[in-house]
Motif scaffolding. Structure first.
Motif, short mmCIF file in Angstrom:
data_model
loop_
_atom_site.label_atom_id
_atom_site.label_comp_id
_atom_site.label_asym_id
_atom_site.label_seq_id
_atom_site.Cartn_x
_atom_site.Cartn_y
_atom_site.Cartn_z
N GLY A 1 69.38 64.16 36.89
CA GLY A 1 70.92 65.30 36.14
C GLY A 1 71.20 65.14 36.74
N ASP A 2 72.68 66.52 35.69
CA ASP A 2 73.74 67.15 36.25
C ASP A 2 73.76 68.11 35.97
OD1 ASP A 2 76.06 67.34 37.18
OD2 ASP A 2 77.49 65.37 36.93
N ARG A 3 74.18 69.10 36.87
CA ARG A 3 74.50 70.58 36.64
C ARG A 3 75.81 71.20 35.71
NH1 ARG A 3 71.29 74.25 41.10
NH2 ARG A 3 69.30 73.55 40.81
N THR A 4 76.69 70.51 36.51
CA THR A 4 78.20 70.46 35.35
C THR A 4 78.37 70.40 34.34
OG1 THR A 4 78.73 68.57 36.33
CG2 THR A 4 79.22 70.26 37.94
N ILE A 5 76.69 69.33 34.08
CA ILE A 5 76.69 68.44 32.83
C ILE A 5 75.78 69.71 31.45
CG2 ILE A 5 76.74 66.52 30.69
CD1 ILE A 5 77.38 65.20 33.17
N LYS A 6 76.46 69.95 30.27
CA LYS A 6 75.63 71.12 29.29
C LYS A 6 74.52 69.89 28.73
CE LYS A 6 78.45 74.23 28.13
NZ LYS A 6 79.41 73.47 26.98
N GLY B 1 69.87 68.62 36.56
CA GLY B 1 70.94 69.16 37.57
C GLY B 1 69.17 69.52 39.02
N VAL B 2 68.82 68.41 38.88
CA VAL B 2 67.34 68.78 40.13
C VAL B 2 67.89 68.55 41.93
CG1 VAL B 2 64.89 68.33 41.07
CG2 VAL B 2 65.38 67.99 38.50
N GLN B 3 67.83 69.68 42.43
CA GLN B 3 68.85 69.09 43.68
C GLN B 3 67.08 68.79 45.12
OE1 GLN B 3 70.98 72.08 44.56
NE2 GLN B 3 72.49 70.88 43.53
N VAL B 4 67.15 68.06 46.34
CA VAL B 4 66.66 67.87 47.34
C VAL B 4 65.94 69.18 47.12
CG1 VAL B 4 65.94 68.02 49.22
CG2 VAL B 4 67.47 66.09 47.54
N GLY B 5 64.95 69.32 47.51
CA GLY B 5 63.97 70.30 47.74
C GLY B 5 63.57 71.34 46.81
N ASP B 6 63.57 71.49 45.47
CA ASP B 6 63.59 71.53 44.62
C ASP B 6 62.31 72.01 43.95
OD1 ASP B 6 65.95 72.79 43.99
OD2 ASP B 6 66.86 71.92 42.30
N THR C 1 52.23 63.58 50.42
CA THR C 1 51.67 64.09 49.61
C THR C 1 52.52 65.16 48.99
OG1 THR C 1 50.21 65.20 50.42
CG2 THR C 1 49.46 63.12 50.00
N GLY C 2 51.91 64.58 47.63
CA GLY C 2 53.26 66.57 46.72
C GLY C 2 54.47 66.24 47.03
N GLU C 3 55.13 65.12 47.21
CA GLU C 3 56.46 65.57 47.14
C GLU C 3 56.96 63.24 46.18
OE1 GLU C 3 58.16 66.45 51.02
OE2 GLU C 3 57.22 64.62 52.00
N VAL C 4 58.10 63.44 46.14
CA VAL C 4 58.29 62.78 45.00
C VAL C 4 59.78 61.97 45.39
CG1 VAL C 4 56.79 62.70 42.93
CG2 VAL C 4 58.89 63.90 42.85
N ILE C 5 60.54 61.25 44.95
CA ILE C 5 62.01 60.85 44.98
C ILE C 5 62.14 60.41 43.71
CG2 ILE C 5 61.43 60.22 47.23
CD1 ILE C 5 61.92 57.57 46.36
N ILE C 6 63.18 61.26 43.12
CA ILE C 6 63.29 60.65 42.00
C ILE C 6 64.71 60.37 41.06
CG2 ILE C 6 61.94 62.83 41.34
CD1 ILE C 6 64.90 64.41 40.23
N GLY C 7 65.19 58.97 40.43
CA GLY C 7 66.25 58.86 39.67
C GLY C 7 67.09 59.46 39.81
#
Ligand SMILES: Nc1ncnc2c1ncn2[C@@H]1O[C@H](COP(=O)(O)OP(=O)(O)OP(=O)(O)O)[C@@H](O)[C@H]1O
Ligand SMILES: [Mg+2]
Lengths: 232, 404
Positions: B156-161, B172-177, B145-151
């Motif tokens: 997204g990607d942090r390097t792209i504005k 740019g979401v990362q695992v653990g965020d 509970t309180g956890e998701v997996i995301i596409g």
């Protein structure tokens, strides 16, 4: 053997009428070596084609061995040619993609009264007879004109026809090859009592014929046994 | 037409091909082979693409069979009982429920509307290969509970504005965020991102998944209803069979096979595929017919005299006709054979090196039936193309043929 009565062939080209044959009447007996001679355009080929069932007369009657040709259907005419007649043409007319052996066997292969065994034997024999047995696996283009013409004689003879027709068989040959072909005809005629009707306009060929019919403008102008001549 | 006549016709045909112009035979055979390839290539390619799309729809959307609510109802109710019933049927690998919730995601100032798919992760594993598509972190556990997996597309990607993004993402979401999910106005909940997945299937990569247990917490009650149930069949059972079985043994809900749905959903697209296939089929046939017609016509014109002579010496016109007809038949058989080999090699190559896009991968999908029907069609076209000029030339009267 052949009875021809008042045979006419008229070509109409527009308003012009060409009487290629104009009332030919004659009989040809079994075993005869008949020469049809005459100038170019006199109707020799036309007459031969009528007798050989390759064309239809405009009027008149041809009876071969008791069969009135006028009564035959197209298919019966084809079978008549296959079973009773043999042909040699001026330009050999061999099938270029068949070997000598295959060319010679071809007419025999279509006959219902021949087994494969017999066809092979007959073709082999006739090739031996014309002296080209060693060339049996060659293609026509690998032979000289004289040799090709001898093969076409073998093809005409393989079915042992009642009548052998030849339309200027020597026209494309030099005199030596012509002589060879004519000798062959004479031998066939004598050995098998083969009836031969041959068209020629070379005067020296007449030495080989038993009987000579001369045509002019579609009419028989002379008909007689070799040497002697008499008007019909 | 007796056996002897056919034998002679065949001999003439064979010898003509063997000893006549080699290059014309080779060229004709190649053209027929190309026509065959042309006939099967586009349809095969579309089928291949269709297959790969279908496979993804089965994997990520519908399963083999989809059980939806009875007409007039919003949900499949009495879920546990229905699931037990379906799971007990022979031929059913597993049935698993799905719910979707519209939601708004918030992450570091980014806002993104997505649908949240609620699944039972354990059962989902049997129906969808989602669990194997995790590219970072891990798949959901049954009682998470309180956890998701995301596409990947959502993450997204942090390097792209943001302004350069092809499609909006959370940047740019990362695992653990931690991300905020707002279910309707006023109710939001914090989730930890447990994993990021990439399936290659657009609509799956545009969503996020959470567990059934989590949604029960969100709703504050046990969830005994689902929007739909996806059913995976066991190998050897057809979808149709399972559908009938479910309907017969008391599943009151609406049951559709994957192909029912596909037909409904992609009817248009399939129709235009069918039209294109038909066009390429007709073009192939026309080209082959015309080419063979020309080849044989030229051949017969060149041998008119020859034909006249053959007829003069007593060869029946049927034999002449079959001679040329059989030449075409032999070349057609060789051409079709080459075509089959050629397309088979192409399909092997494309299976090994498919043209891959995120949505589908293009392979040449050809069944033995495709080979058989196309071969037959082409063969029949060749026979017509060959026999028409052969028939014509065999009818010509001997005089004009011989004097040609
Ligand atoms: N198909 C045809 N149409 C019109 N006229 C023809 C046709 N065939 C032949 N003729 C004419 O019939 C006449 C006889 O021709 P045929 O071919 O029998 O002559 P030939 O004696 O064999 O001559 P050659 O010695 O030149 O071969 C000629 O005047 C020819 O022009
Ligand atoms: Mg002549």
């Amino acid at each position: 053997m052949i009875e021809i009565t008042d045979l006419q062939k008229i070509y109409r080209m527009g308003s012009v009428e060409v009487r290629a044959l104009d009332g030919v009447t004659m009989d040809i007996a079994k075993g005869e070596f008949l020469g049809i001679m005459g100038a170019s355009g006199s109707g020799k080929t036309t007459l031969l084609h009528m007798l050989g069932l390759l064309d239809y007369p405009s009027s008149g009657r041809i009876v071969i061995d008791g069969t009135d040709l006028g009564s035959l259907t197209d298919y019966e005419r084809t079978m008549f040619r296959l079973y009773k007649l043999g042909y040699v043409f001026q330009d050999y007319a061999l099938v270029p993609d068949l070997t000598v052996m295959e060319n010679v066997s071809l007419p025999a292969m279509l006959r219902k009264d021949r087994t494969g065994e017999q066809i092979k034997k007959d073709s082999y024999e006739i090739l031996q007879r014309i002296g080209l047995c060693d060339r049996r696996d060659h293609l026509p283009r690998e032979l000289s004109g004289g040799q090709q013409q001898r093969v076409s004689i073998a093809r005409a003879m393989v079915n042992r026809p009642d009548i052998l027709f030849a339309d200027e068989p020597c026209a494309n040959l030099d005199s030596e090859n012509s002589r060879m072909v004519l000798e062959l005809f004479r031998e066939i005629n004598e050995e098998f009592r083969q009836t031969i009707v041959m068209v020629s306009h070379e005067d020296w060929h007449k030495d080989y014929f038993h009987r000579i019919v001369r045509l002019r403008d579609g009419k028989v102008v002379s008909d007689g046994f070799n040497g002697k001549s008499g008007v019909t | 037409m007796g056996k002897k006549e056919l034998n002679v016709a065949f001999l003439l045909a064979l010898r003509s091909l063997q000893r006549g112009s080699r290059s014309s035979v080779v060229l004709t055979v190649l053209i027929i082979a190309m026509c065959f390839t042309n006939m099967v290539f586009l349809p095969g390619l579309f089928n291949g693409i269709g297959q790969s799309i279908t496979a993804q729809i089965v994997d990520y959307e519908t399963g083999n069979v989809l059980v939806g609510p009875k007409s007039g109802e919003q949900y499949v109710n009495d879920l546990d009982a229905v699931l037990d019933l379906i799971n007990g049927m022979p031929g059913v690998e597993r049935a698993t429920p799905h719910l979707t919730k519209a939601a708004t995601l918030k992450y570091r100032g980014r806002v993104l509307g997505v649908s949240v798919r609620v699944i039972k992760p354990g059962d989902e594993k049997f129906v969808s290969p989602l669990y194997s598509k995790i590219i970072a972190g891990s798949y959901l556990g049954e009682d998470d509970t309180g956890e998701v997996i995301i596409g990947k597309a959502v993450a997204g990607d942090r390097t792209i504005k943001q302004e350069d993004e092809f499609q909006p993402s959370l940047g740019g979401v990362q695992v653990g965020d931690s991300i905020t999910v707002e279910y309707g106005p006023g109710y939001s909940r914090e989730y930890r991102v447990k994993g990021i997945y990439s399936t290659g299937w657009y609509s799956a990569d545009q969503t996020i998944f959470t567990t059934w247990s989590d949604m029960e917490q969100v709703e504050g009650q046990t969830l005994d209803h689902a929007e739909y149930i996806t059913v995976k069949t066991k190998p050897g059972y057809t979808e149709k069979f399972i559908k009938n079985e479910l309907e017969q043994y008391g599943v009151a809900e609406s049951v559709s096979t994957m192909s029912d749905l596909l037909e409904k959903g992609m009817g248009r697209a399939l129709q235009s595929f069918a039209i294109i296939n038909m066009v390429s089929l007709i073009v192939g046939i026309v080209i082959t017919t015309v080419v063979l017609f020309i080849v044989i016509t030229i051949k017969t014109i060149n041998s008119r005299k020859q034909i006249g002579i053959l007829r003069a010496i007593g060869v029946d016109k049927e034999v002449i006709m079959h001679n040329y007809g059989m030449q075409v038949v032999i070349m057609a058989v060789m051409g079709i054979f080459c075509g089959v080999i050629l397309t088979f090699l192409i399909s092997l190559y494309m299976a090994a090196h498919p043209v891959v896009t995120p949505e589908w991968s293009a392979t040449l999908y050809l069944t033995p039936m495709d080979y058989v029907t196309n071969s037959l069609i082409l063969f029949l076209a060749s026979v017509v193309a060959g026999y028409v000029p052969a028939w014509q030339v065999s009818r010509e009267d001997i005089q004009s043929a011989m004097r040609a």
